[in-house]
Each structure stands twice: as structure tokens, then as C-alpha cells.
Design an enzyme around this catalytic site. Structure first.
Site, PDB file in Angstrom:
ATOM      1  N   LYS A   1      17.145   0.921  -5.693  1.00  0.00           N
ATOM      2  CA  LYS A   1      15.604   1.590  -5.542  1.00  0.00           C
ATOM      3  C   LYS A   1      15.204   2.151  -6.952  1.00  0.00           C
ATOM      4  O   LYS A   1      15.714   2.964  -6.903  1.00  0.00           O
ATOM      5  CB  LYS A   1      15.504   2.346  -4.232  1.00  0.00           C
ATOM      6  CG  LYS A   1      14.066   2.254  -4.424  1.00  0.00           C
ATOM      7  CD  LYS A   1      12.901   2.933  -2.970  1.00  0.00           C
ATOM      8  CE  LYS A   1      11.710   2.972  -2.694  1.00  0.00           C
ATOM      9  NZ  LYS A   1      11.903   3.774  -1.218  1.00  0.00           N
TER      10      LYS A   1
ATOM     11  N   SER B   1       8.898   1.420   1.867  1.00  0.00           N
ATOM     12  CA  SER B   1       8.047   0.755   0.504  1.00  0.00           C
ATOM     13  C   SER B   1       9.586   0.355   0.174  1.00  0.00           C
ATOM     14  O   SER B   1      10.088  -0.222  -0.832  1.00  0.00           O
ATOM     15  CB  SER B   1       7.681   2.323  -0.105  1.00  0.00           C
ATOM     16  OG  SER B   1       9.415   3.221   0.096  1.00  0.00           O
TER      17      SER B   1
ATOM     18  N   SER C   1      10.713   3.897   5.189  1.00  0.00           N
ATOM     19  CA  SER C   1      10.797   3.082   3.764  1.00  0.00           C
ATOM     20  C   SER C   1      12.174   2.425   3.615  1.00  0.00           C
ATOM     21  O   SER C   1      12.829   1.692   3.016  1.00  0.00           O
ATOM     22  CB  SER C   1      10.685   4.027   3.008  1.00  0.00           C
ATOM     23  OG  SER C   1       8.533   3.733   2.591  1.00  0.00           O
TER      24      SER C   1
HETATM   25  N1  GLN Z   1       4.440   3.656   4.582  1.00  0.00           N
HETATM   26  C1  GLN Z   1       5.045   5.084   4.573  1.00  0.00           C
HETATM   27  C2  GLN Z   1       3.665   5.563   3.861  1.00  0.00           C
HETATM   28  O1  GLN Z   1       3.066   4.533   2.956  1.00  0.00           O
HETATM   29  C3  GLN Z   1       5.795   5.371   4.387  1.00  0.00           C
HETATM   30  C4  GLN Z   1       6.171   5.596   3.126  1.00  0.00           C
HETATM   31  C5  GLN Z   1       7.681   6.174   2.947  1.00  0.00           C
HETATM   32  O2  GLN Z   1       8.878   6.227   3.254  1.00  0.00           O
HETATM   33  N2  GLN Z   1       8.584   6.135   1.530  1.00  0.00           N
HETATM   34  O3  GLN Z   1       3.702   6.692   3.242  1.00  0.00           O
END
Ligand code: GLN
Length: 493
Positions: free
Chosen positions: A80, A155, A179
Site C-alpha cells: 500500500k 482505503s 481499511s
Molecule cells: N473508512 C475509514 C475512514 O475513512 C477508515 C479508513 C482506514 O481504516 N484507514 O476513516
């Protein structure tokens, strides 16, 4: 070969059926062909990847002789783009870092490289890991390989899409509020978010430091166990890293599930979950009963407050972490400005996208004098209550199960103009991060009633603190009697 498990790849490499260079080439060629339609990889470098593969082949030639050979030696993976990777662009999905080449490796990258894994490239993601759909990336949205008109989740959407399309056997992800698990669910993969502090955050670009945790995403629980064993461990460079003896997370994979007590939080099974998701999750629970497990209803009474608490705490920490991007030290600097103040404000205004700005504004607001007690402090109190709920629930069960996401993957654009709808995608995942608990998502069927293409559904297993080996065992036994995790989207065949 592109569909093999990590163990099978390791065995083929050890038996010299294939070389690391041949294996890397196979995946790099697939990336060249299939990635343009998916946008999962945002950086590849054939020369760098093949140089690593040649080094791995040297190690494999020596065999287990001199130094103990990792079972991962010679296997390709991708990171990532939140993980600093020496000599590689590390953009975090942002214009702010679009030209940033990391001068050092994140702990996770370093450990997998030491194990001999070969980096194929860097994966797309929501900007600074903020999002649930991978639409907030500066590099454009990632497409879900099961249906390219739909999101892969976020994400870590690039990681999920890349594995689902078999462009890489495994990938790294990070999970601040879901995420790793949510994109794993939406793309039909297995992904584990470890207990907070198990995996070093060194070199992992910070979003919300008290919630962020890196972890593996792969095709099965067995693959995740191998990767987690390689990346976990104490690191003096991360002050929240926990000093614990090293673990083989695959040690209990084959343990029978007879007597396993599964807690089903009533709050996870109420309205809000789509019917097709519910049907797949219920069927998985029936399978677990067949395997000898029993289920018990438990309560997580404060879980309804988890999304609001998360969306105070995560932006608060983000507003502080992202203050380092000021155009001075690294990253984007606005081309025109009259003075220092204007240089800061223009660099940030032009370098960050709308979701990141929204979080910085919310975070700055909830931390400001006058609102701190009303929002930030309250959220911290709720966080403590959520952790206490889990501790009480775990008095009655060994693991907790429920859906990972309330729906299957949604169409690109469906929620991108409505942040609150987007935030609700995290309803079943954020409480785990708030409590620091480990969670895993694994495929348990398909949903999308009436859709042209069936979309994967994820089952979430939440474990006690540091109980990753048990969770992986519970996931693995299910994967031995089901083949949801072996299904391939059409584009990958
Ligand atoms: N969807 C969540 C957010 O927007 C989690 C994102 C994540 O786990 N990095 O914060």
C-alpha cells in the site's frame, strides 16, 4: 501459478520448479495487461523488482544452509502506498506527496524484504487512508475486479483489487477504522488487522496514530498467518509497539473448532445490514455450528456510538499528524506566494484533496478551546466504554462474529458526494480499532440480489486482544470446508 497460495509458491521456489525472477516476471506481465482497467498499482519498477528477485534466487540457491530461509523468500508482493519504501515513490494517494521518494523503509517493508519477498510495486489508496471506497485518491479511483463499475472498498482498495485480480499473491494494508477488512470483504479476500501495537507503525505514514495498524491482505487465512508472523514484533522506533515474544501465528491453524464459543452482538444483526449480506453471514454461522462451534448472543451496547466517536478521534489525530505537510520539509510546495504564511496556506490548499481538508477542519474544531471537552473528551470516554463492552462480551465467548460491511461493493460515485453515508460503511469495523482489538474479514458468499454480477460478502471475526492465532485458526477451518476464497472474478481468469 498466479492463483497459488503463498505456501505453494514457497514450495515451488524451494523445489526450483520456478525461479523468483520467473515468478516476478509472471506477475509484472499480468500487471501490465490487467492494471490499466483497474488502477490498483500506481507505481511499478520492473528493474527494481527483478533485482530483488535475483537476490532472492541467490538465497534460494544457498538453500537453508547458511541462514534460515524464510518460507516467503522469492515470493512477490506489493505495498500500500502508505508504507515508506526506500527509493520508491511513496505518495499516500496524495498530490501532497506525489513526488516524494522515501529515503528509508517502513518496518513492515524492511521485514518482508529481509524475508526475501520481492516488491512488485506500490498500490493505490484513498488519500492519506481517508475513505471507504478508494475514490479520494489523487491518482483516480480503483475499480473492483468483480465489477469495474463498483468500488473496491477503501482505503486499502488498491491492495484488495490487486490481489483479487491476481496481480500479486499478497499485499500490505493499513486499518484505522476498517481499511484492511472492508476492502477485503468487498473484493472477496482475507485481511487481518492485528491488535494495536503488534505491528510497528515506523515508516507507515500516520493518519490517526492511536488507531492505525498495518497488516496483511491475501487470499486465505493461512497466507495471512505467514505474513503476519513475518511483520509482527517489537520495534524501538515505534513508541506504541509492544514488547512481546515473537509468535508463529500459524501454529493453531489446524486446531478443531469443537467447543468454540462464538458471540453474536445483537447490535451487529439489527436493521442496517442488507438482506443478501445477512443471508451469507447466517449461512457461515450455520457452517461453524456444523464444525462444532456454538453461538451465544452478546451485547455491545455502546457500538451505536462508535462511528461518531471515531469521526471525532480520527480527524483530531489526523489534523495534528498532517500539520507536518507544510511545503517546507518535503512534499508539494505551491509555485506562487508572497510570504511564508501564504506559502503554507497555498501549499496545503493545493496539495490536499477535499476529504483530507474536511478531516483537518473537523479535527481542528473538536480540539479547539471551547469544544475540546464537548467533543474530543466525550469521544475518548465513549472509546473507553466501547472497549469495556468488548471485554464484557468476551467473558461469554472466544470470538465475536458479524458482517464486515453492511452492503456489498457499491457503484463508483454512489456515496462520494455524501460523506456521512460513506462514514456509515465503517459501522461494523471502527469499534475494533477504538478498542485496539484484532479483526479479520474472510469471504463467506456472494450477494447483490438483482445485480448482473454477484459481489463478494465478508464475514468479520473479532478476537480477544493478542488472540490472532486463534482468529486465524477459526478462519482457516472455515476455509478448509468452503471455497468462497477460491472464487475468481472474470477479469482474473
Ligand atoms: N473508512 C475509514 C475512514 O475513512 C477508515 C479508513 C482506514 O481504516 N484507514 O476513516
Amino acid at each position: 501459478m498466479f492463483n497459488s497460495s503463498l505456501r505453494e509458491l514457497g514450495a515451488a521456489l524451494a523445489a526450483k520448479k520456478i525461479s523468483a525472477v520467473e515468478l516476478a516476471t509472471l506477475f509484472l506481465d499480468r500487471i501490465d495487461t490487467l492494471n490499466p482497467a483497474l488502477n490498483a498499482f500506481i507505481t511499478t519498477d520492473r528493474d527494481k523488482a527483478l533485482a530483488q528477485a535475483r537476490a532472492a534466487d541467490e538465497h534460494l540457491k544457498l538453500g537453508a544452509g547458511a541462514t534460515a530461509l524464510s518460507p516467503l523468500c522469492g515470493i512477490p508482493l506489493a505495498h500500500k502506498d502508505i508504507f515508506c519504501t526506500r527509493g520508491w515513490r511513496t505518495s499516500c494517494g496524495s498530490k501532497m506527496l506525489a513526488n516524494f521518494v522515501a529515503p528509508y523503509d517502513a518496518a513492515v517493508v524492511e521485514k518482508l524484504a529481509d524475508a526475501g519477498m520481492v516488491t512488485l510495486g506500490k498500490l493505490n489508496m484513498d488519500e492519506f487512508a481517508m475513505g471507504s471506497s478508494n475514490e479520494s485518491s489523487h491518482f483516480g479511483p480503483v475499480k473492483n475486479p468483480w465489477d469495474t463499475s463498483r468500488v473496491p472498498g477503501g482505503s486499502s482498495g488498491g491492495s484488495a483489487a490487486a490481489i483479487a485480480a491476481r496481480l500479486t499473491p499478497a499485499a500490505t494494508g493499513t486499518d484505522t477504522g476498517g481499511s484492511i477488512r472492508q476492502p477485503a470483504a468487498l473484493c472477496g479476500l482475507t485481511g487481518i488487522k492485528p491488535t494495536y501495537g503488534v505491528v510497528s507503525r515506523y515508516g507507515m505514514i500516520a493518519f490517526a496514530s492511536s488507531l492505525d495498524q498495518g497488516g496483511p491482505m491475501a487470499k486465505s487465512a493461512e497466507d495471512c498467518a505467514l505474513m503476519l508472523s513475518a511483520i509482527a514484533g517489537f520495534d524501538v522506533r515505534d513508541s506504541t509497539s509492544l514488547e512481546r515474544p515473537p509468535e508463529d501465528y500459524g501454529r493453531d491453524l489446524e486446531k478443531p473448532l469443537a467447543g468454540l464459543k462464538i458471540g453474536l452482538p445483537r447490535e451487529f444483526f439489527g436493521p442496517g445490514m442488507d438482506d443478501d449480506v445477512r443471508a451469507a453471514v447466517e449461512a457461515a454461522l450455520a457452517e461453524y455450528r456444523t464444525l462444532g462451534a456454538t453461538t451465544v448472543e452478546v451485547g455491545l451496547p455502546n457500538s451505536g456510538l462508535s462511528v461518531p466517536a471515531y469521526y471525532v478521534i480520527a480527524p483530531a489525530e489526523a489534523s495534528s499528524n498532517l500539520s507536518r505537510f507544510d511545503g517546507v520539509r518535503y512534499g508539494y510546495r505551491a509555485p506562487d506566494y508572497d510570504d511564508l504564511e501564504q506559502m503554507y496556506s497555498r501549499s496545503r490548499a493545493q496539495g490536499f484533496g477535499p476529504e483530507v481538508k474536511r478531516r483537518i477542519l473537523i479535527g481542528t474544531y473538536v480540539l479547539s478551546h471551547g469544544y475540546y471537552d464537548a467533543y474530543y473528551l466525550q469521544a475518548q470516554k465513549i472509546r473507553r466504554l466501547i472497549a469495556a463492552d468488548f471485554a464484557a462480551a468476551f467473558e461469554q465467548c472466544d470470538v465475536i462474529m458479524g458482517p464486515t460491511s453492511p452492503s456489498v461493493a457499491f457503484p463508483i460515485g454512489a456515496k462520494s458526494t455524501d460523506p456521512v453515508q460513506m462514514y456509515l460503511s465503517d459501522i461494523y469495523t471502527v469499534s475494533t480499532n477504538l478498542a485496539g482489538l484484532p479483526g479479520i474479514s474472510l469471504p463467506c458468499g456472494f450477494g447483490g440480489t438483482g445485480l448482473e454480477k454477484p459481489m463478494p460478502v465478508g464475514l468479520q471475526i473479532i478476537g480477544k486482544w493478542f488472540d490472532e492465532a486463534r482468529m486465524l485458526n477459526v478462519a482457516h477451518k472455515y476455509q478448509q470446508v468452503t471455497d468462497w476464497h477460491k472464487q475468481l472474478p472474470e477479469v482474473a481468469k
